[in-house]
Design an enzyme around this catalytic site. Structure first.
Site, PDB file in Angstrom:
ATOM      1  N   GLN A 162       3.880   1.487  -1.242  1.00  0.00           N
ATOM      2  CA  GLN A 162       4.470   1.608  -2.571  1.00  0.00           C
ATOM      3  C   GLN A 162       3.461   2.156  -3.578  1.00  0.00           C
ATOM      4  O   GLN A 162       3.804   2.980  -4.428  1.00  0.00           O
ATOM      5  CB  GLN A 162       4.989   0.247  -3.042  1.00  0.00           C
ATOM      6  CG  GLN A 162       6.202  -0.254  -2.271  1.00  0.00           C
ATOM      7  CD  GLN A 162       6.638  -1.631  -2.751  1.00  0.00           C
ATOM      8  OE1 GLN A 162       5.943  -2.270  -3.521  1.00  0.00           O
ATOM      9  NE2 GLN A 162       7.790  -2.083  -2.265  1.00  0.00           N
ATOM     10  N   HIS A 213     -14.817 -15.580 -67.657  1.00  0.00           N
ATOM     11  CA  HIS A 213     -14.672 -14.214 -67.146  1.00  0.00           C
ATOM     12  C   HIS A 213     -13.207 -13.766 -67.227  1.00  0.00           C
ATOM     13  O   HIS A 213     -12.902 -12.690 -67.765  1.00  0.00           O
ATOM     14  CB  HIS A 213     -15.169 -14.155 -65.695  1.00  0.00           C
ATOM     15  CG  HIS A 213     -15.152 -12.787 -65.099  1.00  0.00           C
ATOM     16  ND1 HIS A 213     -16.266 -11.988 -65.018  1.00  0.00           N
ATOM     17  CD2 HIS A 213     -14.136 -12.055 -64.551  1.00  0.00           C
ATOM     18  CE1 HIS A 213     -15.949 -10.833 -64.461  1.00  0.00           C
ATOM     19  NE2 HIS A 213     -14.655 -10.852 -64.156  1.00  0.00           N
ATOM     20  N   GLU A 214     -12.300 -14.581 -66.694  1.00  0.00           N
ATOM     21  CA  GLU A 214     -10.884 -14.219 -66.709  1.00  0.00           C
ATOM     22  C   GLU A 214     -10.308 -14.272 -68.122  1.00  0.00           C
ATOM     23  O   GLU A 214      -9.421 -13.482 -68.472  1.00  0.00           O
ATOM     24  CB  GLU A 214     -10.088 -15.142 -65.778  1.00  0.00           C
ATOM     25  CG  GLU A 214     -10.518 -15.092 -64.315  1.00  0.00           C
ATOM     26  CD  GLU A 214     -10.468 -13.688 -63.746  1.00  0.00           C
ATOM     27  OE1 GLU A 214      -9.632 -12.875 -64.208  1.00  0.00           O
ATOM     28  OE2 GLU A 214     -11.271 -13.379 -62.847  1.00  0.00           O
ATOM     29  N   MET A 255       0.831  -1.203   0.000  1.00  0.00           N
ATOM     30  CA  MET A 255       0.000   0.000   0.000  1.00  0.00           C
ATOM     31  C   MET A 255       0.865   1.253   0.000  1.00  0.00           C
ATOM     32  O   MET A 255       0.575   2.226  -0.693  1.00  0.00           O
ATOM     33  CB  MET A 255      -0.932  -0.019   1.204  1.00  0.00           C
ATOM     34  CG  MET A 255      -2.035  -1.067   1.113  1.00  0.00           C
ATOM     35  SD  MET A 255      -3.039  -1.145   2.607  1.00  0.00           S
ATOM     36  CE  MET A 255      -3.724   0.508   2.621  1.00  0.00           C
TER      37      MET A 255
END
Length: 648
Positions: free
Chosen positions: A156, A448-449, A154
């Site tokens: 400290q 798509h690609e 306490m």
């Protein structure tokens, strides 16, 4: 380090000991009553008692034998002539035990003289009292130690709180001397001009008289401006390592607290320490956290931040000539800084740290590859060409990911395969090998690609196709990667229109071949629309609207981009802008249809190849476009692959 939790266990431990002691006493009382019952029932025929310790050993009547020589009853002996051991019991209180059994034993012996109860008393050591007192002493000692430790803790904490209160207004400074290895300009690559600008500061700190004799004044402040990851903080650390002077580093957020006045106090403390160690450098990282424009935002300004900024302005403008304290700050948001902070006399010089070019990226890669073993097939120049737009942090992360992949594969060097996998992981995301697609999804992704790749190939302004894949990575179901030949500083109108054509290649391929469209083109359409909008509103590339800027980038950024968007044009102009954007995208869509319809056989061939190999390199792609068959397609494992016409 002992924590509060450890202290809390001490009273619990004491309570457990006390309960255990109480339970053991109660158990001893229960056993003592059972033991006395054996005397009442005349079961015990012989016993010995240690009067000091209370230890008792007894034998039952059945365990005794009559010794005719001595004419008495005694315990039986085994084959070797040793007395058989009896049962043992510890008497809690010797005096009470003698009172309890003495009259009973004497009365029994009078009634049974033929086989009396024989007993023998032994005088033991005098330390039996310790058995009673030691537990109490231990418990009392533990309680005392617990109280003393808690009181010390306490005290400290109270002292620590007092120190924290006193240091609350101190600046949280980090000094470079705390680092194990200093950073120098040799660790910074791809920023030659920036290093040249900062080298003047280093030379001034090393030899200030050379500048003073010519009447030169070194800049009081240097602001490093650039995108995240370009190396602003690294440059500041390199200046500290080269100058070999005290270097105080702090973040802009360390000044801002909920209590008004704390930030200003920390600014004063920072400059006080810098002046005491002059010549020195003060580096403020992310200065936009404290240097935002005053009075901006909804509801007015922020009192704490504005007081902190005011104190910073006063400290920066309060230095004497050539006092030897130089401020270096870094930000990626110079547009929100207060104008008073940017004026000459405070930040005299602004250094813009740009993205590295081709040679810069190669130099950065060489710096970060020093401690990494590279295989002979790794060409850093090729990696630099494929990483256009990467920052220094991105390149470092790329090589680190490649090293991790090589270590995961138990390799002794980083090969080209790990570099390419790391690049795809950084740019697109982690490969989803366990994700199984349906045949329909694979077919949609393949066409798509293939549409993206074919549109790229037949447009001269676009970079060459480097790799095509229908394997999911990150948020993408597939990807088409391009390999830039060189860095482009400007984009022409034709190049931007061709880019929109490439972005629409996937959607057009789906519509032409599969007679349906999917959600996979959502990001492509978003990017194409944004590019068309920028052409019209930002770059003045519309023929009808002319070279006029309709962009709204100068809004109040403190209110939020969406909340504060304003328009500086009429509704009629807004309608014209929408029509121009739609016209650009629609024209590009028709151009994409023309390209893919003209080369429909190539579209089918590329899609078929993707379904066979899943990931296609540039060499494989060009082989298919020349009309040659891939070795993978002639493999017996792929003989049952359907024709493109059947797939559609």
């Amino acid at each position: 380090m002992v924590t509060y939790g450890a202290y809390a266990l001490i009273p619990i431990f004491i309570l457990v000991l006390a309960l255990q002691y109480t339970q053991s006493s109660k158990k001893a009382q229960d056993q003592y009553s059972e033991f006395l019952a054996k005397f009442d029932q005349h079961q015990i025929g012989y016993y010995t008692l240690n009067l000091n310790r209370g230890s008792l050993e007894y034998w039952l009547m059945d365990d005794l034998a009559y010794n005719e020589k001595d004419e008495k009853w005694e315990p039986k002996k085994d084959a070797k002539g040793n007395i058989v051991k009896g049962e043992k019991f510890t008497v809690p209180y010797v005096d009470q035990f003698l009172k309890d059994v003495n009259e009973e034993v004497r009365a029994y012996n009078k009634e049974h003289p033929e086989q009396p109860i024989t007993y023998n008393f032994i005088n033991g050591s005098g330390g039996a009292w310790l058995v009673e007192i030691v537990p109490m002493v231990l418990i009392g000692g533990m309680v005392l130690v617990f109280v003393l430790v808690m009181m010390r803790k306490m005290n400290q904490n109270i002292a620590s709180e007092n120190n924290r209160t006193l240091n609350f207004g101190k600046a949280r400074i980090k000094q470079v001397k705390d680092e194990k290895r200093k950073t120098t300009f040799a660790d910074v690559a791809g920023a030659d001009e920036e290093k040249a600008e900062l080298s003047e500061i280093v030379e001034f700190l090393k030899d200030p008289h050379r500048f003073s004799e010519l009447g030169a004044r070194i800049p009081k402040g240097v602001l490093l401006v650039g995108a995240p990851g370009t190396g602003k903080t690294l440059l500041a650390r390199a200046v500290a390592g080269e100058a070999d002077v005290p270097f105080f580093s702090i973040s802009g957020s360390d000044f801002v607290e909920m209590y008004v006045g704390v930030g200003a106090s920390r600014v004063r403390d920072l400059f006080d320490q810098a002046k005491k160690h002059a010549p020195s450098i003060v580096f403020i990282d992310e200065i936009d956290a404290v240097g935002r424009q005053r009075g901006a935002g909804m509801g007015g300004g922020h009192d704490e931040r504005e007081q902190t900024l005011n104190q910073l302005l006063v400290e920066m403008d309060g230095f004497g000539a050539n006092e030897g304290v130089i401020i270096i700050a870094a930000t990626n948001r110079p547009d929100i800084l207060d104008p008073a902070l940017l004026r000459p006399g405070r930040f005299d010089r602004q250094i813009t740290v740009l993205l590295p070019d081709l040679r810069g990226r190669e130099a950065i890669l060489r710096v970060h590859a020093k401690n990494k073993p590279l295989a002979p097939d790794v060409d850093l120049q090729v990696i630099a060409r494929t990483t256009a737009g990467f920052t220094g942090a991105d390149l470092e992360n790329l090589l680190n990911e490649a090293a991790l992949l090589a270590a995961r594969g138990s390799k002794r060097a980083i090969t080209k395969v790990e570099i390419e996998d790391a690049m795809l992981k950084v740019v697109i995301g982690t490969e989803k090998k366990s994700h199984k697609k349906t045949e329909k999804d694979l077919r949609v992704t393949a066409y798509h690609e293939a549409g993206h790749a074919l549109a790229t190939y037949h447009l001269a302004s676009q970079d060459a196709v480097h790799q095509i894949s229908i394997i999911s990575r990150g948020m993408a179901a597939g990807f088409t990667m391009h390999l830039p030949e060189d860095d482009k500083e400007f984009l022409c109108r034709g190049d931007m229109l061709d880019s929109i054509v490439v972005l629409l290649g996937g959607r057009v391929a789906e519509a032409l071949v599969l007679s349906d469209i999917s959600t996979g083109a959502s990001n492509d359409i978003e990017r194409a629309t944004k590019l068309a909008r920028d052409m019209v509103t930002r770059y003045g590339m519309s023929r009808d609207l002319g070279p006029v800027s309709y962009a709204s980038d100068h809004d109040a950024v403190f209110l939020g981009r969406d909340f504060s968007q304003t328009r500086s044009y009429s509704e009629n102009t807004a309608k014209q802008i929408d029509e121009e954007i739609k016209g650009i995208v629609s024209d590009s869509y028709r151009r994409t249809e023309d390209i893919l319809n003209t080369h429909m056989d190539q579209l089918h061939a590329v899609a078929k190849g993707l379904l066979a190999v899943e990931t296609m390199t540039r060499e494989q792609f060009e082989t298919i476009l020349r009309g040659e068959a891939l070795p993978e397609l002639t493999d017996p494992a792929h003989e049952e692959t359907k024709e493109p016409s059947e797939l559609s």
